[in-house]
Structure formats: C-alpha cells, structure tokens
Design a protein around this motif. Sequence first.
Motif, PDB file in Angstrom:
ATOM      1  N   ASP A  66       7.569  28.886  48.345  1.00 50.28           N
ATOM      2  CA  ASP A  66       7.924  26.885  48.471  1.00 50.28           C
ATOM      3  C   ASP A  66       8.053  25.904  48.844  1.00 50.28           C
ATOM      4  O   ASP A  66       7.995  24.819  48.316  1.00 50.28           O
ATOM      5  N   ASP A  67       8.537  26.385  50.117  1.00 51.11           N
ATOM      6  CA  ASP A  67       8.003  25.290  50.954  1.00 51.11           C
ATOM      7  C   ASP A  67       7.868  25.917  52.770  1.00 51.11           C
ATOM      8  O   ASP A  67       8.952  26.108  53.219  1.00 51.11           O
ATOM      9  N   PRO A  68       7.171  26.782  52.653  1.00 52.95           N
ATOM     10  CA  PRO A  68       6.601  27.322  53.983  1.00 52.95           C
ATOM     11  C   PRO A  68       7.240  26.612  55.872  1.00 52.95           C
ATOM     12  O   PRO A  68       6.842  27.201  56.430  1.00 52.95           O
ATOM     13  N   PHE A  69       7.292  25.077  55.352  1.00 56.33           N
ATOM     14  CA  PHE A  69       7.488  24.280  56.811  1.00 56.33           C
ATOM     15  C   PHE A  69       8.785  24.261  56.394  1.00 56.33           C
ATOM     16  O   PHE A  69       9.313  23.747  57.930  1.00 56.33           O
ATOM     17  N   ASN A  70       9.530  24.923  55.585  1.00 52.26           N
ATOM     18  CA  ASN A  70      10.640  24.064  55.764  1.00 52.26           C
ATOM     19  C   ASN A  70      10.925  23.337  55.460  1.00 52.26           C
ATOM     20  O   ASN A  70      11.905  23.103  56.620  1.00 52.26           O
ATOM     21  N   THR A  71      10.301  22.518  54.906  1.00 53.65           N
ATOM     22  CA  THR A  71      11.230  20.593  55.069  1.00 53.65           C
ATOM     23  C   THR A  71      12.298  20.313  54.825  1.00 53.65           C
ATOM     24  O   THR A  71      12.815  19.240  54.962  1.00 53.65           O
ATOM     25  N   LEU A  72      12.953  20.831  53.214  1.00 52.39           N
ATOM     26  CA  LEU A  72      14.201  20.684  53.281  1.00 52.39           C
ATOM     27  C   LEU A  72      15.874  21.611  53.801  1.00 52.39           C
ATOM     28  O   LEU A  72      16.013  20.593  54.243  1.00 52.39           O
ATOM     29  N   GLY A  73      14.924  22.488  54.025  1.00 53.77           N
ATOM     30  CA  GLY A  73      15.909  22.832  55.220  1.00 53.77           C
ATOM     31  C   GLY A  73      16.466  22.505  56.564  1.00 53.77           C
ATOM     32  O   GLY A  73      17.264  22.151  56.980  1.00 53.77           O
ATOM     33  N   THR A  74      15.353  21.888  57.470  1.00 56.16           N
ATOM     34  CA  THR A  74      15.363  20.460  58.534  1.00 56.16           C
ATOM     35  C   THR A  74      15.539  19.471  57.604  1.00 56.16           C
ATOM     36  O   THR A  74      16.325  18.832  58.333  1.00 56.16           O
ATOM     37  N   TRP A  75      15.231  18.811  56.574  1.00 62.24           N
ATOM     38  CA  TRP A  75      15.816  17.187  56.070  1.00 62.24           C
ATOM     39  C   TRP A  75      17.490  17.621  55.878  1.00 62.24           C
ATOM     40  O   TRP A  75      18.590  17.000  56.472  1.00 62.24           O
ATOM     41  N   LEU A  76      17.652  19.025  55.458  1.00 61.61           N
ATOM     42  CA  LEU A  76      19.794  19.014  54.946  1.00 61.61           C
ATOM     43  C   LEU A  76      20.372  19.062  57.258  1.00 61.61           C
ATOM     44  O   LEU A  76      21.403  19.142  56.802  1.00 61.61           O
ATOM     45  N   ALA A  77      19.563  20.080  58.098  1.00 64.01           N
ATOM     46  CA  ALA A  77      20.170  20.053  58.451  1.00 64.01           C
ATOM     47  C   ALA A  77      20.573  18.781  59.398  1.00 64.01           C
ATOM     48  O   ALA A  77      21.605  18.737  59.818  1.00 64.01           O
ATOM     49  N   GLU A  78      19.304  17.659  59.286  1.00 63.15           N
ATOM     50  CA  GLU A  78      20.119  16.132  59.600  1.00 63.15           C
ATOM     51  C   GLU A  78      20.624  15.551  59.303  1.00 63.15           C
ATOM     52  O   GLU A  78      21.468  15.162  59.785  1.00 63.15           O
ATOM     53  N   ARG A  79      20.979  15.422  57.543  1.00 65.32           N
ATOM     54  CA  ARG A  79      21.807  15.397  57.241  1.00 65.32           C
ATOM     55  C   ARG A  79      23.583  15.530  57.637  1.00 65.32           C
ATOM     56  O   ARG A  79      24.306  15.559  57.735  1.00 65.32           O
ATOM     57  N   ALA A  80      23.137  17.278  57.442  1.00 62.29           N
ATOM     58  CA  ALA A  80      24.337  17.534  58.207  1.00 62.29           C
ATOM     59  C   ALA A  80      24.686  16.859  59.474  1.00 62.29           C
ATOM     60  O   ALA A  80      25.704  17.165  59.550  1.00 62.29           O
ATOM     61  N   GLN A  81      24.370  17.062  60.034  1.00 61.65           N
ATOM     62  CA  GLN A  81      24.297  16.033  61.963  1.00 61.65           C
ATOM     63  C   GLN A  81      25.084  14.715  61.852  1.00 61.65           C
ATOM     64  O   GLN A  81      25.404  14.377  62.033  1.00 61.65           O
ATOM     65  N   GLY A  82      24.900  14.303  60.364  1.00 66.60           N
ATOM     66  CA  GLY A  82      25.606  13.313  60.059  1.00 66.60           C
ATOM     67  C   GLY A  82      27.082  13.467  60.269  1.00 66.60           C
ATOM     68  O   GLY A  82      27.941  12.169  60.035  1.00 66.60           O
ATOM     69  N   SER A  83      27.494  14.157  60.032  1.00 69.76           N
ATOM     70  CA  SER A  83      28.762  14.837  60.599  1.00 69.76           C
ATOM     71  C   SER A  83      29.773  15.286  60.933  1.00 69.76           C
ATOM     72  O   SER A  83      28.503  16.358  61.201  1.00 69.76           O
ATOM     73  N   LYS A  84      30.484  15.453  61.330  1.00 72.39           N
ATOM     74  CA  LYS A  84      31.053  16.979  62.665  1.00 72.39           C
ATOM     75  C   LYS A  84      31.814  17.609  61.736  1.00 72.39           C
ATOM     76  O   LYS A  84      32.139  18.752  62.228  1.00 72.39           O
ATOM     77  N   VAL A  85      31.877  17.574  60.490  1.00 75.15           N
ATOM     78  CA  VAL A  85      32.467  18.256  59.712  1.00 75.15           C
ATOM     79  C   VAL A  85      31.637  19.517  59.434  1.00 75.15           C
ATOM     80  O   VAL A  85      30.890  19.678  59.318  1.00 75.15           O
ATOM     81  N   ARG A  86      32.404  20.992  59.803  1.00 76.60           N
ATOM     82  CA  ARG A  86      31.494  22.001  59.346  1.00 76.60           C
ATOM     83  C   ARG A  86      32.398  22.781  57.971  1.00 76.60           C
ATOM     84  O   ARG A  86      33.633  22.636  58.214  1.00 76.60           O
ATOM     85  N   ALA A  87      32.017  23.531  57.418  1.00 70.32           N
ATOM     86  CA  ALA A  87      32.832  24.636  56.461  1.00 70.32           C
ATOM     87  C   ALA A  87      32.015  26.205  56.382  1.00 70.32           C
ATOM     88  O   ALA A  87      31.334  26.962  57.005  1.00 70.32           O
ATOM     89  N   LEU A  88      33.127  26.362  57.511  1.00 65.51           N
ATOM     90  CA  LEU A  88      33.013  27.821  58.632  1.00 65.51           C
ATOM     91  C   LEU A  88      33.895  28.576  57.884  1.00 65.51           C
ATOM     92  O   LEU A  88      34.984  28.555  58.078  1.00 65.51           O
ATOM     93  N   GLY A  89      34.333  29.654  57.563  1.00 65.68           N
ATOM     94  CA  GLY A  89      34.870  30.821  56.800  1.00 65.68           C
ATOM     95  C   GLY A  89      36.133  29.987  55.369  1.00 65.68           C
ATOM     96  O   GLY A  89      37.095  30.475  54.996  1.00 65.68           O
ATOM     97  N   GLY A  90      35.109  29.132  54.860  1.00 64.45           N
ATOM     98  CA  GLY A  90      35.654  28.618  53.642  1.00 64.45           C
ATOM     99  C   GLY A  90      36.502  27.549  53.431  1.00 64.45           C
ATOM    100  O   GLY A  90      37.320  26.709  53.000  1.00 64.45           O
ATOM    101  N   ARG A  91      36.841  27.369  55.303  1.00 64.68           N
ATOM    102  CA  ARG A  91      38.034  25.819  55.645  1.00 64.68           C
ATOM    103  C   ARG A  91      36.610  24.587  56.167  1.00 64.68           C
ATOM    104  O   ARG A  91      35.948  24.832  56.760  1.00 64.68           O
ATOM    105  N   LEU A  92      36.993  23.740  55.886  1.00 61.27           N
ATOM    106  CA  LEU A  92      36.907  22.404  56.396  1.00 61.27           C
ATOM    107  C   LEU A  92      37.632  22.070  57.683  1.00 61.27           C
ATOM    108  O   LEU A  92      38.361  22.282  58.129  1.00 61.27           O
TER     109      LEU A  92
END
Length: 765
Positions: free
Chosen positions: A159-185
């Motif tokens: 459905d997305d062989p170039f993984n455009t959505l994954g790359t786009w979402l990864a760039e959006r995530a770079q806009g914030s330094k907060v990460r959800a790891l282990g169920g915590r912010l």
Amino acid sequence: MVDRPPKLAPWLWALALLLTAAALTLAAVTGRVRINTDVLAMLPKDERRPEVEQALAALAKAGEGRVIVLLRAQADSEAAMDRFIARLQADAPGLAVRHQVSDAQQAGWLGFFTPQRGALLTDAQRAQLQAAAPEPLAQQALQGLMQPMGLPRVGRWVDDPFNTLGTWLAERAQGSKVRALGGRLRLADAQGDWMLALIDSGASAFALKDNERIAGALAHARAAVPDAQVLAAGVPLHAHAAATQAQREMHIIGAGSLVGVFALSWLAFARIRPRLLVLLSVGSGLLVAVAATLAVFGELHLITLVFGASLVGVAENYASSHYSSRIGQPPAARFVLMREQLPTMVLALSTTLAGYALLATTPFPGLQQVALFSAAGLTAAFVSTWLWFPHLDAGSVPERPLTRALGRAWQRWPQLGRRSGAITGLAVAVVLAAAAWRGRANDDIRLLQNTPPALMQDQIDIGRRLDLPSPAQFFVLSAASEAELLAREEALKARLAVMNGVAGWQAVSDWVPSPTRQLEDAKLVAGRWAEAAPLVAAQLGQPVPQREAVAPPLLTVDAWRAAPVSEAARHQWLGRGADGQWHSVLMLRGVSRDALPQLAALADDTAVRWVDKVADVSELLARQRVRMLGVLAIAVVAVAALLAWRLRAAWWRALVPTLLAGALALAATALAGQPWQLFHVLALLLLLGVGVDYGIFLLAQPSRRDLRGFVSITLAAASTWLAFGLLALSGTPALRAFGFTLGLGIALAWFLTPFFVPDHDPTNH
C-alpha cells in the motif's frame, strides 16, 4: 441659600449605597465578580488588525489552565513521577493529568493518517521522487520490503512501497523532543531522561482559587519527591504569582494608608468619631468604585485593586477639609461651614477628576479602568462627606498640638520675592538641565510585570528543553479560502527554510498540506511507482500488485482538528473571520535577534502579517509616552483656564508650584538613574489634578492667622502621599515608577505652594 442639604438627600444616598452593596454581594455569591491577573489584558487591542487580536486570544486560550512539569530523579524517575502525581491528585482532585500514553493511543495517532498514504510527502521525499531514476527508487522499495526494521511503517508494504507515510510521520515526530517510550512521556537530554506530565485544571487561567489550588498542590507534590529535580511552568503559575504579589501590595498599601490616615486624624482632631466617619467615607468610595468598574468593564484587574488601595488616602482629603474648617468654630456653624467650603471642595474635586479623565484618554483598558475606579470612588467619598458629616458629627473640633504647630509653621512660612524667586528659578533650571543631560527613556514591556525569578527560570528551562515555539513572535496569514490559506503557509515555510536564525516552525500545513499539494504528491507517487514497479517485480521474480489508480482521499483541516493528533497545534487555525477571510498562525522556534528584521521583511501587511508582541507593545508604550506629554501640555492650559475663571488674577499661584513639583520629581527620577517611561508621565497627569488643590485651599483662606487652610492641605498631602507614595514599594516596576514620581511630586507641591501664597491679613501690614 439654605444652610443644610435637602433633608432627603442623605437618606437617598444611603439607600443607593445599600442597594449597591446588595448587588455586589449577589454578584460575588453567584461568581460574577471576575478578577483578572493578565498583564496583557491592560494593553490596548489592535483594532486595525482584528485577526492579530484573534490570534493572541487563541494562543492565550491554548495555555489556559495548563501546567507543564518535567521531573528527573537521581535513582528511579518513573517511580518519582508516580509519587509526584499521586500527591498532586490527592491535594487537587479533578485535575486532568497526562504522563502516560497507551499503545492504543499511539496506534490511533498513527492510524489517523493511514487513508492518506501516498499523498503526504516531506520536502526531501518530494525532491527525491522528482529527481531520482526508476532504478534507485526500485532499490529503495525493495530495501523497505527486505529490511523492515527501518522507519515505522503504517499498513502493508504494497500500500506504500516507498514508505512515504512512515517517513512523513518520522519528520513530524522530529518537531517535538517528547517521546512515548514504555508507555510514558519522556524527554531525553545529555544528562538523562526527564519524565513529562501535562496538568490541566479545565478552568480559566485567571480563576484565582483554581490557580491557588494548583500552586499549593504542586508545592506539596514537590515536597513528596525531595530527591528529584522538578521544573514547572504555565500560565496558572504566573497568574498565581501575580495575584499573590498584588494581594500583598494591596494589604501593605491599604493598611499603611488606613493606619496613617487614622493616626493623622487622631493627632489633628483627637476624637474617635472623625476617624469612624473617615472610614465611612472611604468605604462608600470603594463600594461605588468597585460597582462602577464591574458595571462598565465586567471585571476587575488586580492592578486596579492595587491602585484602589491608594484611594484610601485621597478620599480622606474631603474629610480633612471639612474638619479643618471647623477648628475653633462652634458646632452649630457646621452646616454653614460646609456650605462655604463646598465651592472650594467642588473645584478641588474637579481638578482631581480632570487628572483621572486624562488617564482615561489613553488607549490602555487597564488605565481606563483605574481612572474610572478612582474617579467614581472619589466622587462617592465627596458626596458622603458633603451629605453625612454635618449630620453625623455635632461635636466641637478644638485646636490640638499638631494643628497649633502647623499654624505656627504657616505663619512663619516665607513668601517668594523677586530676588529669592530669581535664585530659586536659577537653581531649578540647573537641576532640570542636569536631569535632561542624564535622562533617558525605556519603554520595555517587561516594566509592566515582575515574575518571580525562580518561576521565570523554570519557564525558560522548559521552553528550551522542549523547544517550544514562541507565543510572542509569529506570523498571521490570511486568504480567501481554506485551500489558499494552506498554500500560503507552504509558500512562507519555503522562504523560511532558506533563512538563517530560525531553528524551525509549527504550522497547520505541517499536518494538513494544501489540497493542491496532496493531489500533486499523490500523482507523483503513483507515477514513480508505475515506473519502479516492473523493476521491483523483475528483482523479486514475481508480479507486484499495482496500487489503485484512485487518489487517496483529501485530508481536511476539520477532520484533523477533530482528532487527538491535532492537540498541539489546532489552536493555530483561526478559521473564518468576520471579514470573510480565513486566518491561521505560523509559530517559530529558535529565533535569533539578528533574524527579526528578515522575518519582518517577509510580511506584506495584508496576506502575511508579522507579529512581534514585545516590540509592538514597547513601541506602543513609547508612542503613548510622547502622546501623553502632549496631553499633559493641553491639560496644563485647561487647568489654568479653570483656575483663572475661579481665582482670577491669582490663578498662577495655584498652578506654578505644581508645575515646579512635577518637573523636579521627573528630574529626580533621572538623577536617581531611573529611565523615563509612560508611567512617569501618567503620574504627572495625576499630580496636576491633585497638586493644584493645595493652592486652591490656601488661596481660599490666605490669612496667616487662619490655620485651617494650611492644616487641611497638610493632612490632605500627607494622606495622599501615604496612598501613592506606598506604591513605590510595589514589586511591579511600572507601579513603583508611578508611586515614586507621584509621591515625590505631592511632597514638593505641598512644600512649594505656601511660598506662592501672599498674606492677606491686614494686621501683618
């Protein structure tokens, strides 16, 4: 002319005050008395740019009731955060606290964009797809299929062989330094992970009780984790700090004024009833002042209340005038004395009200509120003195040691002659010249507030660690349609991308590209896959399913704003305004001072507006300072005309001492190293209205053998000095400047005025 006011008038005035008190009590009980602590609420709205005001309101509302907490412990930060939250919720139940993220929430956040696979591209992806040959694109698609441990993928590979959505979402995530790891912010930095919690009271940022509850609960929660470093910031904490400071200053100024006024009253009149009547007069003034302000503005600002505390000293002037006129006079003459004093008291009230009226001419809602509060309160105190005092106090007013001492001082006070006047004028000129050489202006907006250093440091640290966009510097964009507005944001971002001095931005189009871009990107992805798919099939040795030719559905702003994923930026979409245009806000991160001129140059004042609130307000304060100097000059002429009409040829004797006092007070601020600002000029406006009263009263009773006029102005000056001079103790620099200038000006006006009053007692000639 009758000696007494109409018999019904005192009763009607009492009834009006009782009804006012009942209305205020009902408003307080039903929660309709709103106290505002927002400093920016005192500033004028930009009527020429309503979309800018809408943007400021939206940004302010986005932070209402919210507090951000970062916590890091030496040992176990997760356990420390759990203890912190548990204590916080125990002390303030009902607070919405988020510090954990479930797998379902993360999946929902990613899944929201699934229908738009193939229509959301980063700038780098778009450039690559436009320039790359089919072979590298086929290798990229194969690599994504054979090595699935790279960027996150949403849905099936086909459905997305170039993984455009994954790359786009990864760039959006770079806009914030907060990460959800282990169920915590979490927030990672060089020293280790910080735990993040978002606290929301759900109340207005300026609900004083809620802010006090949050601040108290946070203090207890901090105590529950003594081994942890805790940073906390948010509008409720700033509002609580401002309210606490204002309440403390109200108590100091109000109590100091009240104690001082009572002490003066006792020393001058040595009776309890005058003190009680002074309290009655001041109380009626405060009652009417609060009611009038709420009726007109719908709320009270805390700075208005701080000024209101100074009303105690000014309102007492009329009581001092009444009792001073009765010194040594028979009690039966009190109504005649009030009638004789009334024209002078009315003239004094008129000049004081003129000073407050000049404050009301400023475009600052806060100063307009202060002017109305003070004018209404003084008028009510005057009416109470006029209608009630002769009825409520029939006792005698003998001379006291203080009044006899003031009488002797009045008899010995020298008059200014030609020679002494010339010498005095030369000395004043030298002082003013030195002040003019040393003086400088400073209209920085930060003079309007005084945030506690610890709270400000937490705010700076959290903003830096989270890389939050600035709410004080941003662009407001306008367009005729939603699609055009998104396209305009994209064009502005392209210009920002090639600038130095800007670390990043936050815009709605980061998440919802314009329809044109979505369609073009979907077409680009489909076309390049059509070229790469045969090469991928050849490598795999089997057919590759073709993607559907139907373009993905368009992502709309409405759908995005309705989803949880838009929480961080949905307030930046202002929607359609009253002008029929669509508006949005583009916020910036990491802006350097050197970049500000370049950013301002990107604006065109129609479709793209640059807003630098700090610079705008500072410029506004500077303009108003110059404007108020012009208003002050006009006011001097108007007061001179009023005095000439009432005092004839002696008008200048009442006015000149106050002008000298104002000039010397302003010079003293410069010589003391204080920069001139708007609030120094506003103090001079009020000094003009109050200071000439001393000349009015002395010229009404110029005989040096009659101590009553001098006693009256001395008590009035002392009580007014107590009122406004105590503002110099304020923690707010603007109020401190106002209090210093006005307090010094009042003292100088009292000291200088007797020099200009000739002795009309024929026994002295």
